[in-house]
Structure formats: C-alpha cells, structure tokens
Design a protein around this motif. Structure first.
Motif, PDB file in Angstrom:
ATOM      1  N   ARG A  47      19.966  48.731 -12.504  1.00  0.00           N
ATOM      2  CA  ARG A  47      19.448  47.398 -13.205  1.00  0.00           C
ATOM      3  C   ARG A  47      20.597  46.988 -14.402  1.00  0.00           C
ATOM      4  O   ARG A  47      21.316  45.986 -14.310  1.00  0.00           O
ATOM      5  N   GLU A  48      21.083  48.076 -15.256  1.00  0.00           N
ATOM      6  CA  GLU A  48      21.922  47.739 -16.133  1.00  0.00           C
ATOM      7  C   GLU A  48      23.283  47.563 -15.589  1.00  0.00           C
ATOM      8  O   GLU A  48      23.937  46.512 -15.934  1.00  0.00           O
ATOM      9  N   ASN A  50      24.174  46.551 -12.767  1.00  0.00           N
ATOM     10  CA  ASN A  50      24.201  44.976 -12.064  1.00  0.00           C
ATOM     11  C   ASN A  50      24.308  44.005 -12.926  1.00  0.00           C
ATOM     12  O   ASN A  50      25.014  42.927 -12.675  1.00  0.00           O
ATOM     13  N   LEU A  51      23.532  43.941 -13.814  1.00  0.00           N
ATOM     14  CA  LEU A  51      23.570  43.122 -15.177  1.00  0.00           C
ATOM     15  C   LEU A  51      24.872  43.043 -15.726  1.00  0.00           C
ATOM     16  O   LEU A  51      25.705  41.898 -15.878  1.00  0.00           O
ATOM     17  N   ALA A  52      25.465  44.134 -15.906  1.00  0.00           N
ATOM     18  CA  ALA A  52      27.016  44.227 -16.611  1.00  0.00           C
ATOM     19  C   ALA A  52      28.029  43.783 -15.599  1.00  0.00           C
ATOM     20  O   ALA A  52      29.205  43.312 -16.060  1.00  0.00           O
ATOM     21  N   PRO A  54      28.045  41.628 -12.385  1.00  0.00           N
ATOM     22  CA  PRO A  54      27.251  40.880 -11.458  1.00  0.00           C
ATOM     23  C   PRO A  54      28.118  40.544 -10.006  1.00  0.00           C
ATOM     24  O   PRO A  54      27.607  40.393  -9.041  1.00  0.00           O
TER      25      PRO A  54
END
Length: 132
Positions: A47-48, A50-52, A54
């Motif tokens: 999750r982290e 993929n947020l950092a 994209p």
C-alpha cells in the motif's frame, strides 16, 4: 526411454505415488492457510509503495523492494508483523479444528447433497413434463 525405464513404468505414477491425470479437488469450505509475518508486512508495504510510486506497474519491483526492506529490518521492527501472523495462525488452527469436526460428522457432505438435490429437482421437473 532414458534411465532404463519403459514408457509404462515412467508414466505409471509420479514422485508422490499418484497416478498422472488424477487431480484432487479442493474443498471450497476448507480454511485458507494464514500468511507468514513477511506477507503481513508485504500487505502494508505494498500500500505504501503504491502510494509513493503510482506509475509503477511491475510486481517484481514491489517484491524486490519489500524483500530488501524486510531484510534490513531489526527483530523489534518485525515483531508487530510476527504477532499479527501468530494471531492469524491461532484463528486458522481454530477454524481448521471446526472444519475437521464438520468433516468427521459429515456436515459438509450434507450441504453438497442439498445442492445436488436442488439440481435434481430442477432437472426432474423437466423430465416429468416430458413424461406427461
């Protein structure tokens, strides 16, 4: 055939003693095995990451980065993930005990028979209409 085996001997069974072409069917009611501490960590890390990042489309990149981070973590940093994995494992053990008790009592078989009987009833009504 190489190794002195005839074709019949080579294809008679596999390494585990099973006959080829015989697939075992998996019970959909059987509980899934719990994830290890690394896979619990991987959920959060993914999750982290993929947020950092994209624009990243590579699963391999996420896996490599997660593996490198996991190796660099100390035991204290890994402890929360290990405790989550342990709690999931105890839940799994409980659910497997319940599952095995249901198998022993034949409860799961009854559910399968109900679904078959519903199919038979639907098919049987067509046959009855044809007979009339």
């Amino acid at each position: 055939m190489k190794g002195g085996q005839s074709k019949a001997e080579a294809t008679s069974t596999d390494q585990r003693g099973r006959k080829p072409g015989k697939k075992t069917t998996k019970d959909p009611n059987k509980p899934k095995r719990p994830p290890s501490a690394f896979f619990v960590f991987l959920d959060d890390f993914r999750r982290e990451f993929n947020l950092a990042n994209p624009n990243n489309k590579s699963v391999a990149t996420v896996g490599k980065a997660a593996g490198a981070k996991w190796k660099s973590m100390s035991e204290e940093e890994k402890a929360p993930y290990a405790s989550k994995a342990e709690s999931r494992k105890t839940e799994y053990v409980k659910s497997m005990q319940q599952y095995n008790m249901k198998l022993a009592s034949g409860t799961n078989r009854g559910e399968d028979e109900e679904s078959k009987s519903e199919v038979d009833e639907a098919g049987g009504s067509e046959e009855e209409e044809e007979d009339e």
